[in-house]
Structure formats: structure tokens, C-alpha cells
Design a protein around this motif. Sequence first.
Motif, mmCIF file in Angstrom:
data_model
loop_
_atom_site.group_PDB
_atom_site.id
_atom_site.type_symbol
_atom_site.label_atom_id
_atom_site.label_comp_id
_atom_site.label_asym_id
_atom_site.label_seq_id
_atom_site.Cartn_x
_atom_site.Cartn_y
_atom_site.Cartn_z
ATOM 1 N N SER A 155 0.838 -1.225 0.078
ATOM 2 C CA SER A 155 -0.012 0.071 0.025
ATOM 3 C C SER A 155 0.735 1.271 -0.054
ATOM 4 O O SER A 155 0.527 2.248 -0.606
ATOM 5 C CB SER A 155 -0.948 -0.043 1.216
ATOM 6 N N LEU A 169 -5.645 2.758 2.145
ATOM 7 C CA LEU A 169 -5.770 1.687 0.882
ATOM 8 C C LEU A 169 -5.435 0.425 1.411
ATOM 9 O O LEU A 169 -5.840 -0.714 0.749
ATOM 10 C CB LEU A 169 -4.778 2.388 -0.066
ATOM 11 N N ILE A 205 -14.881 -12.972 -0.238
ATOM 12 C CA ILE A 205 -14.040 -12.263 -1.098
ATOM 13 C C ILE A 205 -13.235 -13.097 -2.119
ATOM 14 O O ILE A 205 -13.073 -12.688 -3.163
ATOM 15 C CB ILE A 205 -13.241 -11.227 -0.163
ATOM 16 N N TYR A 240 -6.655 -1.897 3.460
ATOM 17 C CA TYR A 240 -7.689 -2.915 3.526
ATOM 18 C C TYR A 240 -7.815 -3.418 2.075
ATOM 19 O O TYR A 240 -8.125 -4.483 1.774
ATOM 20 C CB TYR A 240 -8.883 -2.278 4.054
ATOM 21 N N PHE A 241 -7.948 -2.652 1.005
ATOM 22 C CA PHE A 241 -8.330 -2.846 -0.072
ATOM 23 C C PHE A 241 -7.149 -3.578 -0.987
ATOM 24 O O PHE A 241 -7.395 -4.440 -1.707
ATOM 25 C CB PHE A 241 -8.610 -1.560 -1.029
ATOM 26 N N ARG A 260 -5.163 -5.555 0.627
ATOM 27 C CA ARG A 260 -5.253 -6.980 1.161
ATOM 28 C C ARG A 260 -6.431 -8.004 0.355
ATOM 29 O O ARG A 260 -6.128 -9.025 0.218
ATOM 30 C CB ARG A 260 -5.609 -6.801 2.942
ATOM 31 N N LYS A 261 -7.478 -6.940 0.212
ATOM 32 C CA LYS A 261 -8.770 -7.878 -0.272
ATOM 33 C C LYS A 261 -8.399 -8.253 -1.891
ATOM 34 O O LYS A 261 -8.801 -9.103 -2.339
ATOM 35 C CB LYS A 261 -9.860 -7.362 -0.059
ATOM 36 N N ALA A 262 -7.815 -7.289 -2.538
ATOM 37 C CA ALA A 262 -7.431 -7.415 -4.032
ATOM 38 C C ALA A 262 -6.479 -8.364 -4.155
ATOM 39 O O ALA A 262 -6.406 -9.352 -5.163
ATOM 40 C CB ALA A 262 -6.953 -6.178 -4.682
#
Length: 167
Positions: free
Chosen positions: A47, A74, A145, A76-77, A79-81
Motif C-alpha cells: 500500500s 488503501l 471475497i 484494506y483494499f 489485502r482484499k485485492a
Amino acid sequence: MQHSKSFLKAKLLPVLSFVPMLLLLSIIFGFSAQDGDTSGSLSFQVSLWIVTHFLPLISEQCFETDILEKANALHYFVRKAAHMTEYFLLTLSVYLPLKVYLTKRFTFPKRILLGFFITVLFAALDEFHQTFVPGRSGNVTDVCIDSIGILAATLLLFGIHFLFQYK
């Protein structure tokens, strides 16, 4: 020479079809075995790299506090991506041996759905594995996810199949 080509196609290539899947499973397992601090630190560094390289394109003044704040937002996004990307690639790699070994027994839709369910099962087992890792927890949300990446790869495979089938 012809005999060696047929051996390669008949014996070696089918076995090699498992290699991408096994490689991705070991990578995913390795990431999941990291404790919570190590895992969080790694994704925060990604990030931070993204913000450091792209924030100057948006804003002329970039203070260190701005960079850290944006990287934190950024995080969290990222990690999920990463979850979705891992399972997108895993779905494609799971389909490969299914295509090699089950083409004569299963139709394309059955193979692709089998691959979908196998990969979702891997995602659930991975989350279960994380319950044994310090600082980590298994979350149904993460399986959902992961399943977004799985669904995207499944739809891509359906699209490719129908594109070439009806061309």
C-alpha cells in the motif's frame, strides 16, 4: 523422434498440468501461515509503495503524514485485492488438470463448476488453516471475497469457451 513427442503429450504433460495449481496452493498456504503482524506489514508495504508512486501524480505536495494516511486507507483494499487475485489465478490453474483428465467424462460446464467448487473449498480450508496461526482468524467474509476472484475466473473461462466454440 515421433515416439518421444507422443510420450511427452501422453504422459508428461498431463502430470505437469498440476504444477501451476500446486505452486499457487503453496504460495497461498505460505501467505496464510504468516502471523498477523507479518501479513499486515507485507500488505501495508505494498500500500505504501502504491501511494508513494502514485500520489505525486495527483498532488504536488506530498507530506509524510499524507502518504502514511493514504497508505493506511488503501491497506484494506490491497489485502482484499490480493485475496481475489490469488483465487482468480488458482481457479484458472485448477481448471487445467480438470481439462486434461476429465474432458472425456465431463462436459465443459460440469468441469468448470467442479473447478469453481474445488477452489471455493480451498478458500474455506485456507481460512480454517488461519485459525491456527497467531494473530490471524478465519473469516467467512474472506471466503466470500476469495469467491469474487473465483467467480471472475469462472466467467472468464466460460467467455473464452463460448468465444472459441461459436467462432
